[in-house]
Design a protein around this motif. Structure first.
Motif, mmCIF file in Angstrom:
data_model
loop_
_atom_site.group_PDB
_atom_site.id
_atom_site.type_symbol
_atom_site.label_atom_id
_atom_site.label_comp_id
_atom_site.label_asym_id
_atom_site.label_seq_id
_atom_site.Cartn_x
_atom_site.Cartn_y
_atom_site.Cartn_z
ATOM 1 N N LEU A 106 0.794 -1.329 0.033
ATOM 2 C CA LEU A 106 -0.066 -0.037 -0.012
ATOM 3 C C LEU A 106 0.913 1.333 0.137
ATOM 4 N N THR A 109 -0.491 7.026 2.703
ATOM 5 C CA THR A 109 -1.581 7.781 2.757
ATOM 6 C C THR A 109 -1.805 8.731 4.195
ATOM 7 N N VAL A 118 -0.668 -5.940 0.523
ATOM 8 C CA VAL A 118 -2.147 -6.084 -0.032
ATOM 9 C C VAL A 118 -2.467 -7.142 -0.426
ATOM 10 N N HIS A 163 -8.694 0.213 -4.705
ATOM 11 C CA HIS A 163 -7.407 0.928 -4.789
ATOM 12 C C HIS A 163 -7.234 1.402 -6.558
ATOM 13 N N ARG A 164 -6.263 2.111 -6.674
ATOM 14 C CA ARG A 164 -6.101 2.537 -8.241
ATOM 15 C C ARG A 164 -5.283 1.510 -8.899
ATOM 16 N N ILE A 184 0.439 0.604 -4.782
ATOM 17 C CA ILE A 184 -0.740 0.850 -5.257
ATOM 18 C C ILE A 184 -1.437 1.847 -4.212
ATOM 19 N N ALA A 186 -4.754 3.551 -2.064
ATOM 20 C CA ALA A 186 -6.053 3.174 -1.949
ATOM 21 C C ALA A 186 -6.892 4.528 -2.566
ATOM 22 N N THR A 187 -8.078 3.988 -2.954
ATOM 23 C CA THR A 187 -8.996 4.973 -3.320
ATOM 24 C C THR A 187 -9.735 5.698 -2.438
ATOM 25 N N ASP A 231 -14.496 4.146 -4.500
ATOM 26 C CA ASP A 231 -13.488 3.991 -5.542
ATOM 27 C C ASP A 231 -13.387 5.384 -6.275
ATOM 28 N N ASP A 255 -7.112 9.969 -0.282
ATOM 29 C CA ASP A 255 -6.746 8.639 -0.633
ATOM 30 C C ASP A 255 -7.100 7.918 0.820
ATOM 31 N N GLY A 256 -7.610 6.608 0.444
ATOM 32 C CA GLY A 256 -7.743 5.753 1.594
ATOM 33 C C GLY A 256 -8.409 5.992 2.717
#
Length: 270
Positions: A106, A109, A118, A163-164, A184, A186-187, A231, A255-256
């Motif tokens: 991850l 963030t 992840v 996640h993106r 990656i 997190a959205t 997302d 993010d996240g």
């Protein structure tokens, strides 16, 4: 002459032998598959190498043959072998396949530190033509592996819910695994409620706009007046609700981290 005598005096079928040892740079290779084929591609026979890497194949006639050897974790190899009237020794040296290994973690963030593995991300490898060569899921520690990937340049795509996705080019070398670490992000998500006169507003229409005024998503509140958008890319958004007097609020998604945006609207039905 009786049948038994005929059997005793009949000439034995002559067999010619190709034999040798299968090894790599460090040791004999057991359980390698060695195949002998004629020049038209017709299979003559095949055998597994033993614990010492030894193999043996027989053929009824001399000539030039194609010998093919393969083993897990190694690049396959082919060679021409000329068979005369004597046994032929042909040793085979295999090269360890490159392979691709790595870990998905991850990205850092405000909600969580970087470096957390992840679990359950999907890692897909495609070649230069865009053909999918394989896909695996990451383990609990975020690790993944493609042990039989030959040397070359590939595209590695990592995707996981919430996640993106990330795509990167990776060059795999021959003889040793190539390590590829992926981060990656997190959205974000947006969760809120809509109320009218202090009561939940079921069925309120919601539209989420980005900074450019483009519609990102639409939703309606459920029975308890709540809604959610998931997302989402980080950034500034405008949330517009309709059904009663229209209302609009500005929200920032990170993010996240879930973002809340509770809305109270007037009592006039539109």
């Amino acid at each position: 002459m009786n049948e038994q005598a005929l059997k005793e005096t009949a000439p034995l079928e002559r067999r010619l032998t190709v034999f040798g040892i299968v090894e790599d740079d460090t040791a004999p290779v057991a359980q390698a598959v060695v195949t002998l084929a004629d020049m038209s591609g017709r299979k003559i026979g095949s055998a597994y190498s033993d614990h010492a890497g030894r193999y043996r194949l027989d053929t009824a006639t001399g000539g030039t043959y194609l010998l093919i050897a393969s083993a897990p974790g190694h690049e396959p190899i082919a060679a021409l072998v000329a068979v005369g009237d004597q046994p032929v020794r042909h040793d085979v040296t295999l090269t360890a396949a490159g392979g691709l290994v790595g870990t998905v973690r991850l990205a850092g963030t405000t909600a969580a530190p970087s470096g957390q593995p992840v679990d359950g991300a999907t890692v897909t490898v495609t070649d230069v033509r865009g053909e999918v060569l394989g896909a695996v899921g990451t383990a609990a520690d975020g690790s993944f592996s493609f042990p039989r990937l030959a040397k070359g340049t590939y595209t590695v795509v990592v995707a996981a819910a919430g996640h993106r996705p990330v795509a990167t080019a990776v060059t795999v070398v021959q003889g040793e695994p190539t390590h590829h670490e992926v981060e990656i992000a997190a959205t974000g998500s947006l969760h809120a409620s809509v109320q009218v006169l202090g009561e939940p507003f079921e069925g309120a229409g919601l539209t989420l706009l980005d900074e450019a005024g483009q519609v990102v998503a639409d939703a309606s509140t459920d029975a308890d007046g709540t809604f959610s958008f998931t997302d989402l890319q980080p950034g500034e958004y405008t949330l517009v609700t309709t059904g009663y007097t229209p209302a609009a609020v500005s929200v920032r998604v990170a993010d996240g981290r879930p973002t809340r945006a509770d809305i109270t609207v007037g009592s006039e039905v539109l």
